[in-house]
Design a protein around this motif. Structure first.
Motif, short mmCIF file in Angstrom:
data_model
loop_
_atom_site.label_atom_id
_atom_site.label_comp_id
_atom_site.label_asym_id
_atom_site.label_seq_id
_atom_site.Cartn_x
_atom_site.Cartn_y
_atom_site.Cartn_z
N PHE A 98 0.66 -1.26 -0.35
CA PHE A 98 -0.07 -0.20 0.08
C PHE A 98 1.07 1.78 -0.01
O PHE A 98 0.32 2.50 -0.47
N ARG A 99 1.94 1.20 0.91
CA ARG A 99 3.04 1.82 1.00
C ARG A 99 3.57 2.14 -0.57
O ARG A 99 3.77 3.92 -0.67
N ALA A 100 3.72 1.64 -1.22
CA ALA A 100 4.07 1.37 -2.88
C ALA A 100 3.39 2.58 -3.88
O ALA A 100 3.55 3.45 -5.13
N ALA A 101 1.83 2.54 -3.47
CA ALA A 101 0.79 3.20 -4.00
C ALA A 101 1.11 4.63 -3.52
O ALA A 101 1.01 5.27 -4.47
N VAL A 102 0.92 4.25 -1.96
CA VAL A 102 0.08 5.75 -1.35
C VAL A 102 1.33 6.59 -0.19
O VAL A 102 1.63 5.44 0.21
N PRO A 103 2.43 6.66 -0.69
CA PRO A 103 3.80 7.03 0.10
C PRO A 103 3.34 8.12 1.51
O PRO A 103 4.24 7.59 2.44
N ASP A 104 3.14 8.80 1.35
CA ASP A 104 2.90 9.78 2.04
C ASP A 104 1.50 9.29 2.68
O ASP A 104 0.68 9.96 3.56
N LEU A 105 0.69 8.03 2.48
CA LEU A 105 0.15 7.66 3.68
C LEU A 105 -0.14 7.90 5.35
O LEU A 105 1.18 7.82 5.64
N LYS A 106 -2.05 8.29 5.97
CA LYS A 106 -1.76 8.58 7.10
C LYS A 106 -3.09 7.78 7.99
O LYS A 106 -3.95 7.45 6.61
#
Length: 181
Positions: A98-106
């Protein structure tokens, strides 16, 4: 009047106290609202919210040490998606993907509800689709969707998890599914 969950909002200081007890850990996400069954002692509330806060902070930061501290070595994902590894390894792989898709995930914990050995976390995920997801390349689209987790806490760790994510909203926001008319 609720008889099975006589909820009370637990003071903000209670949640903060669990953070100061573990100086080596990063600051853990605080739930916006914390509701606990009146039958739980302060010690039980602290024991149950700590792994839930660690796990939310893991999803927000990607810090895998938080997940390994939050999840029991025998962790069971009761709503395991097809193709995902079971156990702790599956949670870690899901976060990496998921972080590969949305690196700034919060991740924000909008509310946390405690009863018996269960913690229910209502989460909001935000970020920007700048990476890759299932072959699609992001163009900076904003993502903002919710998820609900039900954890069973055993010996201060999450032993089981039942979860539901609003994947339809996520897929619409990144352009992989058209919004319905």
């Amino acid at each position: 009047m609720h008889r099975t969950l006589s909820g009370i909002v637990v003071a903000f200081a209670l949640a903060t106290a669990t953070t100061t007890a573990i100086a080596a850990e990063p600051t853990l996400i605080e739930p916006n609202v914390l509701i606990a069954d009146r039958a739980l002692t302060t010690a039980q509330v602290k024991e149950r919210i700590l792994p839930a806060r660690r796990y939310a902070t893991f999803w927000s930061s990607g810090d895998e040490a938080l997940a390994t501290n939050a999840l029991s070595p025998d962790f069971v994902d009761r709503t395991l998606p097809s193709g995902r590894l079971p156990g702790v390894a599956g949670a870690l792989a899901a976060s990496r993907s998921f972080r590969a898709a949305v690196p700034d995930l919060k991740c924000e914990v909008q509310q946390m509800i405690l009863s018996s050995d269960r913690v229910i976390s209502h989460l909001r995920f935000t970020g920007h689709f700048t990476g890759t997801f299932n072959g699609a390349h992001g163009k900076g689209q904003a993502v903002n969707f919710i998820a609900t987790d039900i954890y069973r806490i055993e010996k201060g760790r999450i032993a089981e998890n039942w979860h539901l994510e609003d994947n339809l909203t996520f897929m619409q926001q990144i352009g992989m599914v058209s919004p319905s008319a």
